[in-house]
Every structure is written in C-alpha cells, then in structure tokens.
Motif scaffolding. Structure first.
Motif, short mmCIF file in Angstrom:
data_model
loop_
_atom_site.label_atom_id
_atom_site.label_comp_id
_atom_site.label_asym_id
_atom_site.label_seq_id
_atom_site.Cartn_x
_atom_site.Cartn_y
_atom_site.Cartn_z
N ALA A 120 13.01 9.23 -0.93
CA ALA A 120 13.65 9.81 0.26
C ALA A 120 12.73 9.69 1.46
O ALA A 120 11.67 10.32 1.49
CB ALA A 120 13.99 11.27 0.00
N PRO A 121 13.11 8.85 2.43
CA PRO A 121 12.28 8.75 3.63
C PRO A 121 12.19 10.11 4.33
O PRO A 121 13.19 10.79 4.49
CB PRO A 121 13.02 7.74 4.51
N ARG A 122 10.97 10.50 4.67
CA ARG A 122 10.75 11.72 5.45
C ARG A 122 10.29 11.28 6.82
O ARG A 122 9.43 10.42 6.94
CB ARG A 122 9.68 12.59 4.81
N HIS A 123 10.85 11.86 7.82
CA HIS A 123 10.46 11.52 9.18
C HIS A 123 9.38 12.50 9.62
O HIS A 123 9.62 13.70 9.70
CB HIS A 123 11.67 11.50 10.10
N ALA A 124 8.20 11.98 9.88
CA ALA A 124 7.02 12.81 10.16
C ALA A 124 7.09 13.49 11.52
O ALA A 124 6.33 14.39 11.78
CB ALA A 124 5.76 11.97 10.05
N VAL A 133 8.19 1.30 5.73
CA VAL A 133 8.87 0.26 4.94
C VAL A 133 10.20 -0.09 5.61
O VAL A 133 10.53 -1.26 5.78
CB VAL A 133 9.06 0.72 3.48
N GLU A 134 10.93 0.93 6.01
CA GLU A 134 12.23 0.71 6.65
C GLU A 134 12.08 -0.07 7.96
O GLU A 134 12.88 -0.95 8.26
CB GLU A 134 12.86 2.08 6.93
N SER A 170 0.83 -1.20 0.00
CA SER A 170 0.00 0.00 0.00
C SER A 170 0.87 1.26 0.00
O SER A 170 0.62 2.20 -0.77
CB SER A 170 -0.92 -0.02 1.22
N GLU A 171 1.88 1.28 0.82
CA GLU A 171 2.77 2.45 0.90
C GLU A 171 3.55 2.65 -0.39
O GLU A 171 3.64 3.77 -0.90
CB GLU A 171 3.73 2.32 2.09
N LEU A 172 4.14 1.58 -0.92
CA LEU A 172 4.96 1.73 -2.13
C LEU A 172 4.13 2.08 -3.36
O LEU A 172 4.55 2.91 -4.18
CB LEU A 172 5.78 0.46 -2.38
N VAL A 173 2.97 1.47 -3.50
CA VAL A 173 2.11 1.79 -4.65
C VAL A 173 1.58 3.21 -4.52
O VAL A 173 1.54 3.96 -5.50
CB VAL A 173 0.97 0.75 -4.80
N ARG A 207 5.09 9.11 6.33
CA ARG A 207 5.65 7.97 7.06
C ARG A 207 5.81 6.72 6.19
O ARG A 207 6.24 5.69 6.68
CB ARG A 207 4.77 7.61 8.24
N GLY A 208 5.46 6.79 4.92
CA GLY A 208 5.45 5.60 4.08
C GLY A 208 6.76 4.86 4.03
O GLY A 208 6.83 3.67 4.37
#
Length: 158
Positions: free
Chosen positions: A97-101, A116-117, A48-51, A111-112
């Motif tokens: 790029a992971p964003r830290h919420a 995943v991480e 769900s997050e990646l799509v 947070r997607g």
C-alpha cells in the motif's frame, strides 16, 4: 523479444539491500547498460525500495529477479532493447500500500512505493504461492532518480 532472467536470494537482513544494489549494478553493466545512465540509477533505486519493503515488512527472505530484454539481431546499440522488469517475491500475502509521506521533506520513510509509482512505467503485485510478488517495469528512457526535485515544498506546506 527474448528476455534474460537473473535472480538473487535476499536474506531477512537490512544489510542485504546494499548487496542487492551492488548485484543489480553488476548485472546491468554486464548487460551493456552504462552504470551512470538514468535508467541504471532508476533501476538501482527501485530495487532498493522494493527489497527494503520486503525485508523490513516481512522479516523473511525474499527473491529479487531482473528480467532484461535482449535485442535480436546486430548488437550495434548498447543496452537493453525494451522495458526492464524488476520482481521481488516475499512471504507476505499483504497487499503493498503506497503511503504518501506528505510535505515533510525530512521524512526518512513512507515514500518507497510512491517513488516506484513515479519512476516506473507501471507496477503491481499478485499473490504468489504462500506470499506475493511485487513487480515494476522501467523503460530505457527512465526519468532521473530524483522525481521530487521539482516539488514546491513551500506550496505543499500551506
């Protein structure tokens, strides 16, 4: 180890995310994974997050691929024999790029990739044709789908 690869073309429409989740649940069930198992819940959340990232950030169609390990020998144990790989290919060459919420527990996005991480054994991306492919691997002992349940939000807010 043998691997069964299945893929789904996803249109550039946020409604496709729900279709991708249903498709993944069905593929996992057909592969002998209990739909209520932590691994299945984790795979559905990660997909769900990646799509969502692919559809929202590129505005272009994407391709979702599941690489399911197949046990060799007697199939006495149900479920996959090793790590399951999820891949989503899209038309953007921009690095994810992971964003830290932060501590805002009411935030609805950002947070997607952080999820995943947290949920996957490992993840990454690489250029693929004129776009990129984001991948992750989820083990059969996947963590529950709520990795933020134990976060001390009050302590983070100080």
């Amino acid at each position: 180890m043998q691997v069964l690869q299945v893929q789904l073309a996803v249109q550039a429409d946020p409604a496709e995310v729900g279709r991708a989740r249903r498709w993944v649940r069905s593929r996992l069930l057909n592969h002998g994974v209990d739909p209520d198992a932590p691994m299945a819940e984790t795979v559905v959340l990660v997909v769900s997050e990646l799509v969502t990232n692919a559809v929202v950030h590129t505005g272009c169609p994407a391709v979702l691929r599941l690489c399911l390990p197949v046990a060799e020998g007697p199939q006495e144990e149900a479920g996959p024999a090793g790590s399951l790989r999820v891949e989503v290919a899209d038309a953007s060459r921009s690095a994810p790029a992971p964003r830290h919420a932060g501590a805002d527990e009411d935030a609805t996005n950002g947070r997607g990739l952080e999820l995943v991480e947290l949920l996957c054994e490992r993840w990454g991306w690489y250029p693929d044709g004129s776009g990129k492919r984001v991948w992750c691997e989820i083990g059969t002992d996947a963590r529950p789908t709520d990795p933020l349940a134990d976060v001390d939000w009050a302590a983070l807010a100080q």
